[in-house]
Design a protein around this motif. Structure first.
Motif, PDB file in Angstrom:
ATOM      1  N   PRO A   9       0.811  -1.219   0.000  1.00 19.95           N
ATOM      2  CA  PRO A   9       0.000   0.000   0.000  1.00 19.95           C
ATOM      3  C   PRO A   9       0.847   1.274   0.000  1.00 19.95           C
ATOM      4  CG  PRO A   9       0.213  -0.771   2.231  1.00 19.95           C
ATOM      5  CD  PRO A   9       1.037  -1.720   1.377  1.00 19.95           C
ATOM      6  N   LEU A  10       2.166   1.141   0.164  1.00 16.80           N
ATOM      7  CA  LEU A  10       3.021   2.309   0.320  1.00 16.80           C
ATOM      8  C   LEU A  10       2.957   3.192  -0.926  1.00 16.80           C
ATOM      9  CD1 LEU A  10       4.993   3.621   2.310  1.00 16.80           C
ATOM     10  CD2 LEU A  10       6.854   2.417   1.137  1.00 16.80           C
ATOM     11  N   GLY A  11       2.818   4.484  -0.706  1.00 12.87           N
ATOM     12  CA  GLY A  11       2.686   5.426  -1.808  1.00 12.87           C
ATOM     13  C   GLY A  11       1.253   5.855  -2.047  1.00 12.87           C
ATOM     14  N   SER A  12       0.331   5.198  -1.336  1.00  8.67           N
ATOM     15  CA  SER A  12      -1.078   5.598  -1.474  1.00  8.67           C
ATOM     16  C   SER A  12      -1.387   6.811  -0.608  1.00  8.67           C
ATOM     17  CB  SER A  12      -2.000   4.433  -1.089  1.00  8.67           C
ATOM     18  OG  SER A  12      -1.800   4.052   0.264  1.00  8.67           O
ATOM     19  N   GLY A  13      -0.446   7.177   0.272  1.00  2.00           N
ATOM     20  CA  GLY A  13      -0.637   8.362   1.105  1.00  2.00           C
ATOM     21  C   GLY A  13      -1.820   8.211   2.027  1.00  2.00           C
ATOM     22  N   ALA A  14      -2.603   9.247   2.113  1.00  2.00           N
ATOM     23  CA  ALA A  14      -3.804   9.218   2.945  1.00  2.00           C
ATOM     24  C   ALA A  14      -4.971   8.570   2.223  1.00  2.00           C
ATOM     25  CB  ALA A  14      -4.172  10.634   3.360  1.00  2.00           C
ATOM     26  N   GLY A  15      -4.669   7.971   1.085  1.00  2.00           N
ATOM     27  CA  GLY A  15      -5.698   7.316   0.287  1.00  2.00           C
ATOM     28  C   GLY A  15      -5.937   8.016  -1.030  1.00  2.00           C
ATOM     29  N   TYR A  16      -5.121   9.042  -1.316  1.00  2.00           N
ATOM     30  CA  TYR A  16      -5.343   9.825  -2.537  1.00  2.00           C
ATOM     31  C   TYR A  16      -4.046  10.090  -3.282  1.00  2.00           C
ATOM     32  CZ  TYR A  16      -9.547  10.163   0.144  1.00  2.00           C
ATOM     33  OH  TYR A  16     -10.645   9.823   0.886  1.00  2.00           O
ATOM     34  N   GLY A  17      -3.029   9.262  -2.985  1.00  2.00           N
ATOM     35  CA  GLY A  17      -1.790   9.347  -3.736  1.00  2.00           C
ATOM     36  C   GLY A  17      -0.951  10.555  -3.378  1.00  2.00           C
ATOM     37  N   SER A  18      -0.043  10.899  -4.279  1.00  2.00           N
ATOM     38  CA  SER A  18       0.884  12.000  -4.041  1.00  2.00           C
ATOM     39  C   SER A  18       1.226  12.654  -5.371  1.00  2.00           C
ATOM     40  CB  SER A  18       2.170  11.474  -3.385  1.00  2.00           C
ATOM     41  OG  SER A  18       3.161  12.479  -3.329  1.00  2.00           O
ATOM     42  N   SER A  19       1.512  13.944  -5.317  1.00  2.00           N
ATOM     43  CA  SER A  19       1.926  14.639  -6.542  1.00  2.00           C
ATOM     44  C   SER A  19       3.404  14.393  -6.853  1.00  2.00           C
ATOM     45  CB  SER A  19       1.664  16.151  -6.404  1.00  2.00           C
ATOM     46  OG  SER A  19       2.358  16.676  -5.271  1.00  2.00           O
ATOM     47  N   PHE A  20       4.130  13.786  -5.908  1.00  2.00           N
ATOM     48  CA  PHE A  20       5.504  13.380  -6.206  1.00  2.00           C
ATOM     49  C   PHE A  20       5.483  12.193  -7.180  1.00  2.00           C
ATOM     50  CE2 PHE A  20       6.203  15.072  -1.775  1.00  2.00           C
ATOM     51  CZ  PHE A  20       6.958  16.175  -2.163  1.00  2.00           C
ATOM     52  N   PRO A  21       6.506  12.065  -8.011  1.00  2.00           N
ATOM     53  CA  PRO A  21       6.549  10.950  -8.973  1.00  2.00           C
ATOM     54  C   PRO A  21       7.013   9.657  -8.312  1.00  2.00           C
ATOM     55  CG  PRO A  21       8.499  12.307  -9.239  1.00  2.00           C
ATOM     56  CD  PRO A  21       7.663  12.994  -8.190  1.00  2.00           C
ATOM     57  N   LEU A  22       6.242   9.161  -7.354  1.00  2.00           N
ATOM     58  CA  LEU A  22       6.642   7.977  -6.591  1.00  2.00           C
ATOM     59  C   LEU A  22       6.715   6.746  -7.492  1.00  2.00           C
ATOM     60  CD1 LEU A  22       4.389   8.451  -3.414  1.00  2.00           C
ATOM     61  CD2 LEU A  22       6.681   9.372  -3.851  1.00  2.00           C
ATOM     62  N   ASP A  23       7.702   5.910  -7.251  1.00  2.00           N
ATOM     63  CA  ASP A  23       7.850   4.650  -7.985  1.00  2.00           C
ATOM     64  C   ASP A  23       7.356   3.521  -7.075  1.00  2.00           C
ATOM     65  OD1 ASP A  23       8.595   2.399  -9.390  1.00  2.00           O
ATOM     66  OD2 ASP A  23      10.487   3.260 -10.098  1.00  2.00           O
ATOM     67  N   ARG A  24       6.090   3.248  -7.114  1.00  2.00           N
ATOM     68  CA  ARG A  24       5.485   2.285  -6.197  1.00  2.00           C
ATOM     69  C   ARG A  24       5.866   0.850  -6.545  1.00  2.00           C
ATOM     70  NH1 ARG A  24      -0.391   2.414  -5.482  1.00  2.00           N
ATOM     71  NH2 ARG A  24       0.166   1.460  -3.481  1.00  2.00           N
ATOM     72  N   GLU A  25       6.108   0.579  -7.829  1.00  2.00           N
ATOM     73  CA  GLU A  25       6.571  -0.760  -8.202  1.00  2.00           C
ATOM     74  C   GLU A  25       7.944  -1.041  -7.608  1.00  2.00           C
ATOM     75  OE1 GLU A  25       5.129   1.293 -10.303  1.00  2.00           O
ATOM     76  OE2 GLU A  25       3.349   0.178 -10.959  1.00  2.00           O
ATOM     77  N   TYR A  26       8.787  -0.014  -7.578  1.00  2.00           N
ATOM     78  CA  TYR A  26      10.125  -0.184  -7.016  1.00  2.00           C
ATOM     79  C   TYR A  26      10.052  -0.492  -5.513  1.00  2.00           C
ATOM     80  CZ  TYR A  26      14.881   0.924  -5.507  1.00  2.00           C
ATOM     81  OH  TYR A  26      16.138   0.872  -4.946  1.00  2.00           O
ATOM     82  N   SER A  27       9.247   0.269  -4.776  1.00  2.00           N
ATOM     83  CA  SER A  27       9.137   0.009  -3.330  1.00  2.00           C
ATOM     84  C   SER A  27       8.492  -1.350  -3.072  1.00  2.00           C
ATOM     85  CB  SER A  27       8.348   1.118  -2.638  1.00  2.00           C
ATOM     86  OG  SER A  27       7.024   1.211  -3.128  1.00  2.00           O
ATOM     87  N   THR A  28       7.635  -1.797  -3.974  1.00  2.00           N
ATOM     88  CA  THR A  28       7.038  -3.132  -3.849  1.00  2.00           C
ATOM     89  C   THR A  28       8.121  -4.199  -3.894  1.00  2.00           C
ATOM     90  OG1 THR A  28       4.936  -2.431  -4.829  1.00  2.00           O
ATOM     91  CG2 THR A  28       5.443  -4.786  -4.910  1.00  2.00           C
TER      92      THR A  28
END
Length: 432
Positions: free
Chosen positions: A193-212
């Motif tokens: 779930p990391l990168g989902s923030g408070a449930g509405y994502g982030s304006s930063f270009p997060l690489d959620r596949e990488y953290s996965t």
């Protein structure tokens, strides 16, 4: 320190009420929060929100915090709300402005949820390994006692012959179905779930596949709103697995409490695992299994307890979810303790190999008598009525030789097939 602190005064009663048991539980969650933070820091470095040297010193400090959590030295300082705040405080105190950068692109919501999912995976794995130990013990007991008959009961009345091998083997096979629910719970927890923030994502270009990948999750919770909705689903899914295994242990414990009693006398407990009476010197009470029964019956209520907290909650985060931790997190240790005691007591459990020689079990082989007559050409219904009349008239004479016939019919315990089925489910966790 509070991650949400805006230097506004907070009522002390309100603060104590809202924190609840978080400080106590977060000491156990801290290790997993550090793991999540390590993954987040690496991802921030990959997208250049942190410089390479900043990532390096943050990871070095996080490793030290992780070691303190492993050793049990991690503590929450006075005024610090939770482990998430404490970790960021330690980083900031040691690294200054670099420590303040660690929370970019992350909310405490997805931070907690990530730690809880890592916690859930870890503890499910620990329980599964312990289940394997119990399974192997029950299988060994089944094989070594397959030639010894015991009375089988229906409606709490003597029914037909069973064997100690069948009885031990039944509980071994029950553990296979319990593993199916553990697999389901693990698969739900194994999504990042990391990168989902408070449930509405982030304006930063997060690489959620990488953290996965970094956090060793099997997959990603793609929709950021749904990622937050898994807070509660994660705990509830694991609670069904906990409840299922607890049900197996509770029923097993109940059987032993009955069968080790004087009225049955099927089993004998090692006196090291019994307690005495303050006034009756002959007593050896099965307190261990009685407590396993009680604790596991309580754990069977865990899904309903969590459901009542989650009832009528709309999407999005709500503070109600904090209360889940108070029931959910301790449940793993409670079940582990029950497994440990069950394994220890089962290992020293002795069977009464001559139990069915008692006269009260004379009617145990009436079905075999009916079947013997059928084999010799008597229609089943006639054979049944003939034997029933002998019993009613008091003229039925048990043929003790029939025990060998029945033992032959139940001697194949299918333990090889049961072992293969267990290994197939267990190997999934090894691969996962």
């Amino acid at each position: 320190m509070k991650l949400w602190d805006k230097n506004e005064p907070i009522d002390q009663l309100f603060e104590r009420f809202t924190i609840g048991k978080d400080k106590e539980l977060d000491l156990e969650l801290a290790y997993f929060d550090v793991l999540g933070t390590i993954g987040h820091v690496k991802m921030l470095g990959k997208i250049s929100l942190l410089k390479e040297e900043e990532v390096e010193i943050l990871l070095q400090e996080l490793e030290e915090i992780k070691e303190s959590a492993i050793k049990g030295d991690f503590m929450l300082e006075e005024g610090v709300e939770d482990c998430h705040s404490q970790i960021e405080l330690l980083l900031t105190n040691k690294l200054g402005d670099v420590g303040k950068k660690v929370h970019a692109g992350r909310s405490r919501n997805d931070q907690v949820l990530t730690a809880l999912k890592l916690f859930t995976k870890h503890n499910l794995e620990k329980l599964v390994k312990k289940v394997k130990t119990l399974f192997e013990l029950l299988q060994d007991k089944s094989e070594s006692n397959k030639d010894y008959l015991m009375p089988g009961y229906t409606h709490m009345q003597v029914a037909m012959p069973s064997s100690f091998g069948l009885w031990f083997g039944a509980y071994a096979e029950s553990l296979i179905d319990d593993l199916l629910l553990f697999k389901m719970a693990y698969q739900i927890a194994d999504k990042n779930p990391l990168g989902s923030g408070a449930g509405y994502g982030s304006s930063f270009p997060l690489d959620r596949e990488y953290s996965t990948d970094v956090l060793d999750f099997a997959a990603l919770n793609h929709n950021v709103v749904y990622a937050q909705m898994t807070r509660g689903k994660n705990e509830r899914s694991a609670s069904f697995a906990i409840s299922s295994l607890a049900s197996t242990l509770a029923k097993y414990a109940l059987d032993i409490c009955l069968f080790a009693g004087d009225d049955y006398g099927f089993l004998r407990l090692d006196t090291r695992y019994t307690t005495g009476s303050s006034i009756m010197p002959h007593k050896h009470n099965p307190d261990g299994f009685e407590l396993v029964r009680a604790k596991c019956n309580k754990l069977q209520n865990l899904p309903q307890e969590l459901n009542m907290i989650l009832a009528n909650l709309p999407s999005g985060y709500h503070r109600d979810l904090q209360v889940l931790k108070e029931s959910f997190m301790p449940a793993f240790k409670q079940l582990m303790d029950c497994l440990d005691v069950t394994i220890a007591m089962t290992g020293e459990l002795a069977v009464n190999k001559e139990v069915i020689d008692q006269k009260k079990y004379d009617l145990l082989f009436t079905v075999e008598e009916v079947n013997r007559r059928v084999i010799h050409g008597v229609p089943f219904r006639d054979a049944y009525n003939e034997v029933a009349k002998l019993i009613t008239s008091g003229k039925y004479q048990p043929d003790r030789n029939l025990r060998h016939t029945h033992l032959g019919s139940i001697g194949n315990l299918a333990n090889d097939q049961i072992k293969a089925a267990f290994e197939m489910e267990y190997s999934w966790f090894q691969l996962a």
